[in-house]
Scaffold this motif. Structure first.
Motif, mmCIF file in Angstrom:
data_model
loop_
_atom_site.group_PDB
_atom_site.id
_atom_site.type_symbol
_atom_site.label_atom_id
_atom_site.label_comp_id
_atom_site.label_asym_id
_atom_site.label_seq_id
_atom_site.Cartn_x
_atom_site.Cartn_y
_atom_site.Cartn_z
ATOM 1 N N UNK A 137 12.031 -10.321 -1.922
ATOM 2 C CA UNK A 137 11.415 -9.298 -0.966
ATOM 3 C C UNK A 137 10.797 -9.719 0.427
ATOM 4 N N UNK A 138 10.765 -8.693 0.844
ATOM 5 C CA UNK A 138 10.173 -9.417 2.638
ATOM 6 C C UNK A 138 9.499 -8.176 2.641
ATOM 7 N N UNK A 139 8.464 -8.468 3.491
ATOM 8 C CA UNK A 139 6.560 -7.706 3.930
ATOM 9 C C UNK A 139 7.494 -6.944 4.706
ATOM 10 N N UNK A 140 7.035 -5.692 4.669
ATOM 11 C CA UNK A 140 6.737 -5.201 6.444
ATOM 12 C C UNK A 140 5.569 -4.309 5.998
ATOM 13 N N UNK A 141 4.391 -4.590 6.048
ATOM 14 C CA UNK A 141 2.643 -4.248 6.253
ATOM 15 C C UNK A 141 2.566 -3.387 7.554
ATOM 16 N N UNK A 195 0.509 -1.114 0.047
ATOM 17 C CA UNK A 195 -0.024 0.223 0.142
ATOM 18 C C UNK A 195 0.711 1.117 -0.374
ATOM 19 N N UNK A 196 2.015 1.175 -0.315
ATOM 20 C CA UNK A 196 3.102 2.455 0.048
ATOM 21 C C UNK A 196 3.344 2.980 -1.322
ATOM 22 N N UNK A 235 9.160 2.240 4.108
ATOM 23 C CA UNK A 235 9.627 1.537 3.079
ATOM 24 C C UNK A 235 9.364 2.339 2.017
ATOM 25 N N UNK A 236 9.978 2.207 0.574
ATOM 26 C CA UNK A 236 11.330 1.165 0.909
ATOM 27 C C UNK A 236 12.228 0.888 1.783
ATOM 28 N N UNK A 237 12.907 0.097 1.979
ATOM 29 C CA UNK A 237 14.553 0.322 2.892
ATOM 30 C C UNK A 237 14.496 -1.142 1.986
ATOM 31 N N UNK A 238 16.096 -0.765 1.761
ATOM 32 C CA UNK A 238 16.786 -2.384 1.046
ATOM 33 C C UNK A 238 18.134 -2.541 1.380
ATOM 34 N N UNK A 239 18.429 -3.679 1.676
ATOM 35 C CA UNK A 239 19.984 -4.643 2.284
ATOM 36 C C UNK A 239 20.646 -4.902 0.897
ATOM 37 N N UNK A 240 21.985 -4.058 0.819
ATOM 38 C CA UNK A 240 22.519 -4.816 0.126
ATOM 39 C C UNK A 240 23.816 -5.503 0.894
ATOM 40 N N UNK A 241 23.955 -6.949 0.077
ATOM 41 C CA UNK A 241 24.775 -8.211 1.206
ATOM 42 C C UNK A 241 24.525 -7.754 2.740
#
Length: 237
Positions: free
Chosen positions: A110-114, A81-82, A206-212
Motif C-alpha cells: 500500500x502507498x498513500x495518495x491523500x 477517506x476515499x 484512487x484506488x489505483x493498482x500496479x501489478x508487477x
C-alpha cells in the motif's frame, strides 16, 4: 557523315536513351517498392501490441501483506477517506488475498495518495506511524480505517479519532507513541514521497493498482478483470 553511318549513330543514341529510360524506370520501381516495404513494416510495428512499461517501486519500505518474495507484487495507491477505496478493500482485496496472497503467489503493498482533504494526510500519517511499529498491526488498522470511514466531505480523521480507533480495535501498539507521531508528523516525508510517486506515475485517482509495476486500467469493481491481469503476469504475458 554518310547516310548509313548517320543512321547507325541515330540508332545507337536511341538505344542508349532507351537504356537510360529503362534504368530510370527500374530505379523508380525499386524506390517505390522500398518505400512501400518500409511503410508496411511501420504499420506492422504500430499494430503489434506493446507491453506496458514496468515501473520501479521501493517495495522494501512499504507495508506488505503476504510473502515479499512472491512472484506477483501488487501496489495499491489509496486515500483512507476515499469511498471507492473502502469498497475495493471490502469486496476485491479479500479475493486477491484468498486467491493469491494466501497462496504465496502475490504480495500486496500500500502507498498513500491523500488528496480528498487535510485529514486524508492525517489518516495517512497515523497509518504510517502504525506501520513503523508493526507491519501486522498496520493491516488491522488499515481495515479498521476503511470499515469505520466517515463522510468524505467531512474532516473526521482527527488525531483523537485515529488514536481512539486504534485503541478500540486493540491492534497492540504503543498508543501514546502513535499520538506523538501523528501530532509531530513524524512520517510526513514518507507520505509526501508516496504522493510524489503517484504524481510521477500520473495516477488520476484512487484506488489505483500496479501489478508487477504495470498500471491496471480496468474496472476496479470487477474482480474477474483484475484476476485476469494477475494471471497474465503469472504466465509472463
Amino acid at each position: 557523315m554518310p547516310p548509313k553511318k548517320q543512321t547507325n549513330a541515330l540508332a545507337q543514341r536511341k538505344s542508349e536513351q532507351m537504356k537510360q529510360q529503362q534504368k530510370q524506370k527500374t530505379r523508380r520501381v525499386i524506390w517505390f517498392s522500398t518505400v512501400g516495404v518500409l511503410l508496411a513494416l511501420c504499420i506492422i510495428v504500430l499494430l503489434i501490441p506493446t507491453k506496458p512499461k514496468a515501473e520501479a517501486f521501493e517495495y522494501a519500505g512499504l507495508p506488505v501483506l503476504g510473502d515479499p518474495n512472491a512472484p506477483i507484487k501488487i501496489v495499491e495507491f489509496g486515500d483512507y477517506k476515499c469511498p471507492a477505496c473502502s469498497i475495493f478493500n471490502e469486496l476485491v482485496k479479500p479475493q486477491i488475498q484468498s486467491d493469491y496472497v494466501d497462496q504465496g503467489k502475490a504480495a500486496f503493498y500500500f502507498m498513500n495518495y491523500p488528496f480528498l482533504g487535510p485529514d486524508s494526510d492525517t489518516a495517512a500519517l497515523a497509518a504510517q506511524a502504525v506501520y513503523h511499529q508493526s507491519n501486522e498491526a498496520f493491516w488491522a488498522y488499515f481495515d479498521a480505517l476503511y470499515t469505520n470511514q466517515g463522510n468524505e466531505n467531512e474532516q473526521w480523521a482527527t488525531v483523537d479519532y485515529l488514536v481512539e480507533l486504534a485503541q478500540k480495535e486493540n491492534i497492540g501498539i504503543d498508543y501514546d507513541l502513535l499520538r506523538k507521531d501523528i501530532e509531530e508528523k513524524t512520517y510526513q516525508n514518507e507520505v509526501d514521497e508516496h504522493r510524489n510517486k503517484a504524481n510521477q506515475l500520473r495516477v488520476q485517482g484512487t484506488p489505483t493498482i500496479f501489478i508487477n509495476g504495470k498500471q491496471y486500467n480496468g474496472n476496479f469493481g470487477d474482480y474477474t478483470e483484475i484476476k485476469k491481469a494477475i494471471e497474465n503476469e503469472l504466465k509472463g504475458e
